[in-house]
Scaffold this motif. Structure first.
Motif, PDB file in Angstrom:
ATOM      1  N   VAL A 348     -11.767   4.145 -20.851  1.00 33.92           N
ATOM      2  CA  VAL A 348     -10.392   3.904 -21.309  1.00 33.92           C
ATOM      3  C   VAL A 348      -9.442   4.618 -20.368  1.00 33.92           C
ATOM      4  CG1 VAL A 348      -8.720   4.387 -23.120  1.00 33.92           C
ATOM      5  CG2 VAL A 348     -11.006   3.675 -23.707  1.00 33.92           C
ATOM      6  N   ILE A 349      -8.422   3.907 -19.946  1.00 32.76           N
ATOM      7  CA  ILE A 349      -7.411   4.483 -19.058  1.00 32.76           C
ATOM      8  C   ILE A 349      -6.080   4.353 -19.805  1.00 32.76           C
ATOM      9  CG2 ILE A 349      -6.269   4.265 -16.786  1.00 32.76           C
ATOM     10  CD1 ILE A 349      -9.406   2.453 -16.857  1.00 32.76           C
ATOM     11  N   ALA A 350      -5.537   5.473 -20.233  1.00 36.40           N
ATOM     12  CA  ALA A 350      -4.321   5.404 -21.049  1.00 36.40           C
ATOM     13  C   ALA A 350      -3.259   6.349 -20.494  1.00 36.40           C
ATOM     14  CB  ALA A 350      -4.653   5.782 -22.494  1.00 36.40           C
ATOM     15  N   ALA A 351      -2.008   6.006 -20.725  1.00 35.94           N
ATOM     16  CA  ALA A 351      -0.904   6.848 -20.257  1.00 35.94           C
ATOM     17  C   ALA A 351       0.376   6.438 -20.984  1.00 35.94           C
ATOM     18  CB  ALA A 351      -0.714   6.685 -18.749  1.00 35.94           C
ATOM     19  N   THR A 352       1.350   7.334 -20.948  1.00 33.61           N
ATOM     20  CA  THR A 352       2.603   7.098 -21.676  1.00 33.61           C
ATOM     21  C   THR A 352       3.777   7.040 -20.707  1.00 33.61           C
ATOM     22  OG1 THR A 352       1.711   8.314 -23.549  1.00 33.61           O
ATOM     23  CG2 THR A 352       4.098   8.073 -23.495  1.00 33.61           C
ATOM     24  N   LYS A 353       4.709   6.142 -20.980  1.00 30.05           N
ATOM     25  CA  LYS A 353       5.968   6.139 -20.220  1.00 30.05           C
ATOM     26  C   LYS A 353       6.857   7.214 -20.851  1.00 30.05           C
ATOM     27  CE  LYS A 353       9.753   3.087 -18.804  1.00 30.05           C
ATOM     28  NZ  LYS A 353      10.074   1.706 -18.465  1.00 30.05           N
ATOM     29  N   PRO A 354       7.363   8.149 -20.070  1.00 28.73           N
ATOM     30  CA  PRO A 354       8.122   9.232 -20.682  1.00 28.73           C
ATOM     31  C   PRO A 354       9.302   8.694 -21.504  1.00 28.73           C
ATOM     32  CG  PRO A 354       7.842   9.597 -18.321  1.00 28.73           C
ATOM     33  CD  PRO A 354       7.331   8.220 -18.608  1.00 28.73           C
ATOM     34  N   SER A 355       9.617   9.421 -22.565  1.00 30.43           N
ATOM     35  CA  SER A 355      10.765   9.010 -23.369  1.00 30.43           C
ATOM     36  C   SER A 355      12.038   9.287 -22.539  1.00 30.43           C
ATOM     37  CB  SER A 355      10.815   9.799 -24.679  1.00 30.43           C
ATOM     38  OG  SER A 355      10.860  11.169 -24.357  1.00 30.43           O
ATOM     39  N   GLU A 356      13.117   8.663 -22.951  1.00 27.46           N
ATOM     40  CA  GLU A 356      14.338   8.716 -22.148  1.00 27.46           C
ATOM     41  C   GLU A 356      14.721  10.163 -21.776  1.00 27.46           C
ATOM     42  OE1 GLU A 356      16.380   4.640 -22.113  1.00 27.46           O
ATOM     43  OE2 GLU A 356      16.162   5.626 -24.054  1.00 27.46           O
ATOM     44  N   ALA A 357      14.599  11.057 -22.765  1.00 27.48           N
ATOM     45  CA  ALA A 357      15.003  12.443 -22.573  1.00 27.48           C
ATOM     46  C   ALA A 357      14.220  13.098 -21.441  1.00 27.48           C
ATOM     47  CB  ALA A 357      14.762  13.214 -23.864  1.00 27.48           C
ATOM     48  N   ALA A 358      12.933  12.690 -21.339  1.00 28.99           N
ATOM     49  CA  ALA A 358      12.074  13.345 -20.337  1.00 28.99           C
ATOM     50  C   ALA A 358      12.180  12.696 -18.976  1.00 28.99           C
ATOM     51  CB  ALA A 358      10.637  13.301 -20.832  1.00 28.99           C
ATOM     52  N   GLN A 359      12.800  11.499 -18.879  1.00 34.09           N
ATOM     53  CA  GLN A 359      12.789  10.770 -17.602  1.00 34.09           C
ATOM     54  C   GLN A 359      13.676  11.398 -16.545  1.00 34.09           C
ATOM     55  OE1 GLN A 359      13.552   6.732 -18.923  1.00 34.09           O
ATOM     56  NE2 GLN A 359      11.581   6.116 -18.152  1.00 34.09           N
TER      57      GLN A 359
END
Ligand SMILES: C[S@@+](CC[C@H](N)C(=O)[O-])C[C@H]1O[C@@H](n2cnc3c(N)ncnc32)[C@H](O)[C@@H]1O
Length: 359
Positions: A348-359
């Motif tokens: 499994v290869i998983a990852a998150t797009k940072p939330s606006e605040a963290a971008q």
């Protein structure tokens, strides 16, 4: 050929594949262990050294022959999937096309140019690939039932297990399945989340038609199948909460994997999650050697390049955070630490797009 002879021949091939994936795999593993004992010093077991020790042995020759030719016989020859479906082509397409056209359940893009990496290979030995023949989706669907020996029929299958993992506690409102094939990876999301909308894209028109047909049979209205390159979709930025793919990355050259990851990032909403299932984590050099050989013998030219990529760095380079790459247990009966049978290195290869605040 009659249905019964065809089914019997395909069942025989599955049994022979089970012999190959257990008895013959164990013989090869034992031969490797014996060769290791007599080798002078341990040179870290690079794949080339294992190849040198095993390639001329009877065990390896027989193992490889079975791996190549059982898969070939599945498709061609007297009881192969291709002649079986070609003999019934008109009959199969008649029912199927009418139903699909009737409710516009699938969007086919006649102007789409299929990439050269895709059209240049008869992937997993499927003559003409999964795209070039009107009945290719049906051939692929029937063939997929005998691809992986050892998985019991009554058990929760790999796509259901993947859906459990990809969703976790989340209920994403909008989901994109990249490279959906004939819809087997899409259906569990569609069934489990009737209030969410699921888009599924693929390059193959015959696969998409079959996917739409299957979903129409189940009367689901929360899904759209669309012919599109997953690396270059027409969705707006930030459209989806969850982007998935299963068994797609290993069919793409590294540059295309990079494009697909970039597209996943673009179409995800801030905080959205991307989860892919593919073949990547190899626990030791012996299994790496076996996997690379499988890639060659099964016409999977991009399998080895994927296994050699620094995937974690590549995913992070696209802007993702919380990158997780870990082995996936595809069946209750599989012990991930055992080495008693051939198996795909499911990962499994998983990852998150940072939330606006963290971008
Ligand atoms: C091994 S199949 C997996 C299908 C499905 N996800 C499943 O698990 O059953 C890989 C699929 O990826 C599709 N594919 C390959 N490259 C693609 C691309 N660039 N965009 C969309 N689909 C692609 C192929 O047509 C094929 O249907």
């Amino acid at each position: 050929m009659d249905d019964r002879s065809f089914a019997a021949a395909q069942d025989f091939l599955l049994s022979a594949k089970t012999f190959w994936s257990t008895t013959m795999y164990q013989a090869l593993r034992d031969k490797h262990a014996a060769a290791k004992k007599t080798a002078s010093g341990d040179a870290g077991e690079p794949v080339a050294a294992i190849a040198h020790a095993l390639e001329d042995t009877t065990q390896y020759q027989f193992y490889s022959w079975l791996e190549r030719h059982l898969q070939r016989m599945k498709y061609v020859g007297r009881y192969g999937l291709v002649p079986y479906h070609h003999e019934r082509r008109d009959e199969l397409l008649a029912t199927f096309d009418q139903s699909i056209d009737a409710d516009n359940a699938v969007q086919i893009d006649g102007s789409l140019t299929l990439p050269a990496y895709y059209t240049g290979v008869d992937i997993h030995q499927h003559p003409g690939g999964v795209w070039s023949d009107d009945v290719a989706g049906m051939i692929y669907e029937r063939g997929a039932r005998t691809t992986t020996p050892l998985v019991g029929v009554a058990e929760k299958d790999v796509h259901e297990r993947f859906t459990d993992l990809a969703l976790g506690e989340r209920t994403p409102a909008k989901i994109l399945d990249m490279g959906c094939g004939f819809g087997k990876s899409t259906q569990p999301f569609v069934r489990r989340l009737p209030d969410s909308s699921v888009d599924a894209v693929d390059l193959s028109a015959p696969c998409l038609r079959l996917a739409a047909y299957g979903t129409r049979e189940s009367q689901a209205s929360n899904v759209r199948f669309r012919q599109m390159n997953a690396c270059n979709t027409d969705y707006d930025d930030g459209t989806f909460d969850l982007v998935t793919s299963t068994m797609v990355l290993h069919e793409l050259p590294p540059k295309t994997i990079e494009e697909l990851l970039g597209e996943a990032f673009r179409v995800l909403s801030p905080g959205g999650r991307m989860v892919h299932l593919d073949f990547y984590c190899l626990p030791d050099a012996f299994r790496r050697f076996v996997h690379y050989g499988h890639a060659r013998r099964n016409n999977e030219p991009y399998m080895q390049p994927l296994a050699e990529l620094d995937l974690s760095a590549l995913v992070a380079s696209k802007g993702f955070v919380d990158v997780e790459i870990k082995p996936f247990q595809e069946s209750d009966h599989i012990d991930l630490n055992a080495n008693d049978a051939w198996r795909f290195p499911w990962t499994v290869i998983a990852a998150t797009k940072p939330s606006e605040a963290a971008q």
